[in-house]
Design a protein around this motif. Sequence first.
Motif, PDB file in Angstrom:
ATOM      1  N   LEU A   1      43.564  40.701  39.332  1.00  0.00           N
ATOM      2  CA  LEU A   1      44.072  41.830  38.558  1.00  0.00           C
ATOM      3  C   LEU A   1      43.655  41.704  37.093  1.00  0.00           C
ATOM      4  O   LEU A   1      43.152  42.662  36.500  1.00  0.00           O
ATOM      5  N   TRP A   2      43.856  40.520  36.503  1.00  0.00           N
ATOM      6  CA  TRP A   2      43.485  40.385  35.087  1.00  0.00           C
ATOM      7  C   TRP A   2      41.986  40.537  34.885  1.00  0.00           C
ATOM      8  O   TRP A   2      41.545  41.146  33.910  1.00  0.00           O
ATOM      9  N   ASN A   3      41.194  39.999  35.771  1.00  0.00           N
ATOM     10  CA  ASN A   3      39.743  40.118  35.604  1.00  0.00           C
ATOM     11  C   ASN A   3      39.319  41.584  35.607  1.00  0.00           C
ATOM     12  O   ASN A   3      38.454  41.987  34.816  1.00  0.00           O
ATOM     13  N   ARG A   4      39.924  42.398  36.467  1.00  0.00           N
ATOM     14  CA  ARG A   4      39.599  43.815  36.478  1.00  0.00           C
ATOM     15  C   ARG A   4      40.035  44.492  35.176  1.00  0.00           C
ATOM     16  O   ARG A   4      39.281  45.278  34.586  1.00  0.00           O
ATOM     17  N   LEU A   5      41.227  44.172  34.712  1.00  0.00           N
ATOM     18  CA  LEU A   5      41.696  44.739  33.456  1.00  0.00           C
ATOM     19  C   LEU A   5      40.815  44.285  32.293  1.00  0.00           C
ATOM     20  O   LEU A   5      40.515  45.064  31.374  1.00  0.00           O
ATOM     21  N   ARG A   6      40.386  43.039  32.337  1.00  0.00           N
ATOM     22  CA  ARG A   6      39.506  42.510  31.285  1.00  0.00           C
ATOM     23  C   ARG A   6      38.168  43.244  31.275  1.00  0.00           C
ATOM     24  O   ARG A   6      37.597  43.513  30.205  1.00  0.00           O
ATOM     25  N   GLN A   7      37.646  43.581  32.456  1.00  0.00           N
ATOM     26  CA  GLN A   7      36.403  44.340  32.524  1.00  0.00           C
ATOM     27  C   GLN A   7      36.574  45.712  31.868  1.00  0.00           C
ATOM     28  O   GLN A   7      35.664  46.203  31.187  1.00  0.00           O
TER      29      GLN A   7
END
Length: 260
Positions: free
Chosen positions: A91-97
């Motif tokens: 989830l965080w990696n997607r938000l970071r992208q």
Amino acid sequence: MFSRLGEEMLSSAASTAADPLEQLYQTLADLREQTHGPYYLDDVDGTLDWPDRGVYFFFSPNSELRTMSPADWRLSRIGTVGVSEGSSNTLWNRLRQHRGNVRGKYADGGNHRGSIFRLHVGRALIEKHGWHDQYPHWGEQNPDAETTAVREQEHDLEQQVSTYIRDLPFLWVDVPGEPGPDVDRVVIEQNLIALVSHYRRTAGPSDLDWLGYHSEKSEVYQSGLWNVRHVSDLFDPTAIDLLDDHVSSTAPLDHQTDLR
């Protein structure tokens, strides 16, 4: 025995109580309280205790989740992660992208080729301002568009995309489960996009200055969402109950840097 008027009033009340959009926004209001939201990508980072996977909800710039009634909020993007077998995305990696880079050579920019959200926002900015000549490779996935020269050329626009997305209020819900196409995350994402979308309606959202109306994608400007898939799908109302189940089991992050 009820009079006809009484029956009509009960029917109207039941219809109002069962309105799926009202149910959804009330559930999102519960999620706001449960997670101590709203959140902003300018204020959070990967050091927080994000769940591995979940569904996220971005709202329009005019949605003030702390002071406005939930009935006046407007969703502008719904997304998830971990819907393909073997996916390791979090989830965080997607938000970071979506957030883009914080530091480094391309600080405050990002990579729209790794975020469809960023791609749509950037394309709408190009269409709004007539910047086609300045950014001729925007959205191209071929190797020629990955060169350093192209990335430097696009950096100013990537920064504007970051500014736009980072200022949007968002909420998230913890929806665990191994990656795959049949997980609850998929059911929630697809059905709530279908519910919120204006694609099948005669009238669009009320915020007429929304950037997405400049998009070249009919799915975006007709739906009122930064989404393309599922905007014309039919909606299964049980998805709201499924979301509600996961809201009740979602824990807030350990802290927020800015409560705004």
